[in-house]
Design a protein around this motif. Structure first.
Motif, short mmCIF file in Angstrom:
data_model
loop_
_atom_site.label_atom_id
_atom_site.label_comp_id
_atom_site.label_asym_id
_atom_site.label_seq_id
_atom_site.Cartn_x
_atom_site.Cartn_y
_atom_site.Cartn_z
N PHE A 61 0.73 -1.20 0.27
CA PHE A 61 -0.02 0.02 0.07
C PHE A 61 0.71 1.11 0.06
O PHE A 61 0.24 2.31 -0.16
CB PHE A 61 -0.95 0.00 1.12
CG PHE A 61 -1.80 -1.25 1.33
CD1 PHE A 61 -2.51 -1.61 0.04
CD2 PHE A 61 -2.22 -1.93 2.56
CE1 PHE A 61 -3.39 -2.90 0.09
CE2 PHE A 61 -2.86 -2.96 2.73
CZ PHE A 61 -3.36 -3.39 1.42
N ASP A 77 -1.91 3.47 -1.23
CA ASP A 77 -2.63 3.42 -2.68
C ASP A 77 -3.60 1.91 -2.31
O ASP A 77 -2.91 0.95 -2.40
CB ASP A 77 -1.36 2.74 -3.54
CG ASP A 77 -2.14 2.80 -5.00
OD1 ASP A 77 -3.14 2.89 -5.10
OD2 ASP A 77 -1.10 2.10 -5.82
N MET A 78 -4.70 2.11 -2.00
CA MET A 78 -5.75 1.22 -1.66
C MET A 78 -6.70 1.32 -3.01
O MET A 78 -7.88 1.90 -2.53
CB MET A 78 -6.37 1.42 -0.62
CG MET A 78 -5.07 1.13 0.70
SD MET A 78 -5.79 1.38 2.32
CE MET A 78 -4.44 0.66 3.26
N LYS A 79 -6.68 0.95 -4.07
CA LYS A 79 -7.59 1.26 -5.15
C LYS A 79 -8.97 0.53 -4.76
O LYS A 79 -9.89 1.01 -5.36
CB LYS A 79 -7.15 0.52 -6.41
CG LYS A 79 -5.73 1.09 -7.01
CD LYS A 79 -6.29 2.48 -7.56
CE LYS A 79 -4.99 3.07 -8.36
NZ LYS A 79 -3.57 3.29 -7.70
N ASP A 80 -8.96 -0.51 -4.05
CA ASP A 80 -10.31 -1.30 -3.96
C ASP A 80 -11.18 -0.34 -2.80
O ASP A 80 -12.46 -0.31 -2.94
CB ASP A 80 -10.06 -2.51 -3.24
CG ASP A 80 -9.53 -3.55 -4.17
OD1 ASP A 80 -9.64 -3.21 -5.24
OD2 ASP A 80 -8.88 -4.58 -3.68
N SER A 82 -10.41 3.41 -2.34
CA SER A 82 -10.58 4.68 -2.83
C SER A 82 -9.50 4.93 -4.04
O SER A 82 -8.41 4.25 -4.05
CB SER A 82 -9.89 5.66 -1.74
OG SER A 82 -10.19 7.16 -2.25
N ALA A 83 -10.24 5.55 -5.14
CA ALA A 83 -9.34 5.92 -6.23
C ALA A 83 -8.38 6.83 -6.04
O ALA A 83 -7.16 6.93 -6.33
CB ALA A 83 -10.32 6.53 -7.38
N GLU A 84 -8.46 7.65 -4.78
CA GLU A 84 -7.64 8.62 -4.38
C GLU A 84 -6.80 8.05 -3.17
O GLU A 84 -7.00 7.09 -2.38
CB GLU A 84 -8.23 9.75 -3.53
CG GLU A 84 -9.15 10.36 -4.80
CD GLU A 84 -8.36 11.00 -6.06
OE1 GLU A 84 -7.10 11.57 -5.96
OE2 GLU A 84 -8.93 10.96 -7.27
N PRO A 85 -5.56 8.66 -3.04
CA PRO A 85 -4.68 8.00 -1.90
C PRO A 85 -5.58 8.08 -0.43
O PRO A 85 -6.36 9.17 -0.32
CB PRO A 85 -3.35 9.37 -1.86
CG PRO A 85 -3.55 9.49 -3.15
CD PRO A 85 -5.15 9.71 -3.66
N ASN A 119 -17.20 2.07 0.74
CA ASN A 119 -15.87 1.38 1.14
C ASN A 119 -15.76 0.30 2.12
O ASN A 119 -14.71 -0.13 2.34
CB ASN A 119 -14.95 2.75 1.23
CG ASN A 119 -15.11 3.87 0.25
OD1 ASN A 119 -15.66 4.76 0.58
ND2 ASN A 119 -14.41 3.43 -1.15
#
Length: 225
Positions: A61, A77-80, A82-85, A119
């Protein structure tokens, strides 16, 4: 390899059963005097083991900082989730038998992932995935420790067998040596018995010679008179 595969299969089954029993629940946690909203999950493993697994798990992450069981990734970096940091904060606390992992996902401005928003399911899955991985690692570790212990015991028995084989060989050699000595002793006894018989004859001969010499002495003395 076959034994290892069996052990791993058993570990997977046990891990699956344990993971299903894990429950993620929402709540608040105070860390460094600040209140965080997040998710909790308790795993029946030691805190040291879980901390080690958790540090490895969150590497993907982003770069994390840690202090006394608290881990932070300011731009995770947790795309699942949030698309944002994500401003990610987590804490691992427990003992030798049970450990609780707390995670807080700040999506910005103190807007934390919580039950009810879109989320939450992703955060829930993340914790359960970690629990499954950690439990699996522990089951494999225990199984491998058992296998390694069994392997060491087998090697010990093999070495003992080799030692016994050497002892048997040495015993055989010693027996052969003793049998040769017994044979030599028997021959020596036979010779001694012969020597005894010869000595008896020699004694008789010597006694007869002694009597003759004594008579000769008496004869010589009688002439002088």
């Amino acid at each position: 390899m076959k034994l290892r595969n069996i052990l791993v299969s058993v570990s997977l089954l046990l891990t699956a059963a344990n993971t299903q029993a894990q429950t993620v629940y929402a709540g608040e946690q105070t860390i460094d005097k600040q209140v965080y909203k997040g998710l909790f999950l308790t795993i029946p493993l030691s805190d040291k083991q879980v901390e080690k697994d958790w540090e490895e798990y969150i590497k993907s992450f982003g770069r994390s900082s840690s202090s006394r069981g608290t881990y932070r990734i300011t731009t995770a970096d947790m795309k699942d989730i949030s698309a944002e940091p994500v401003n990610f904060t987590s804490q691992v606390k427990g003992n030798k038998k049970s450990t609780t992992v707390f995670t807080a996902y700040d999506l910005g401005g103190g807007n934390y992932v919580s039950a009810g928003n879109g989320n939450y399911d992703a955060a829930d899955k993340m914790l359960k995935d970690f629990a499954a991985k950690s439990l699996y690692n522990d089951e494999v570790r225990v199984a491998e420790e058992g296998f390694n212990e069994s392997q060491k015991n087998h090697q010990k028995m093999v070495k003992k067998g080799e030692t016994l084989a050497r002892d048997i060989e040495n015993n055989k050699k010693e027996k052969e040596k003793l049998l040769r000595k017994i044979d030599e002793n028997a021959k020596e006894l036979e010779q001694l018995l012969k020597d005894v018989e010869t000595n008896k004859v020699d004694q008789t001969t010597a006694s007869t010679d002694m009597d003759n010499k004594r008579k000769n002495v008496e004869t010589v003395k009688a002439k002088k008179q």
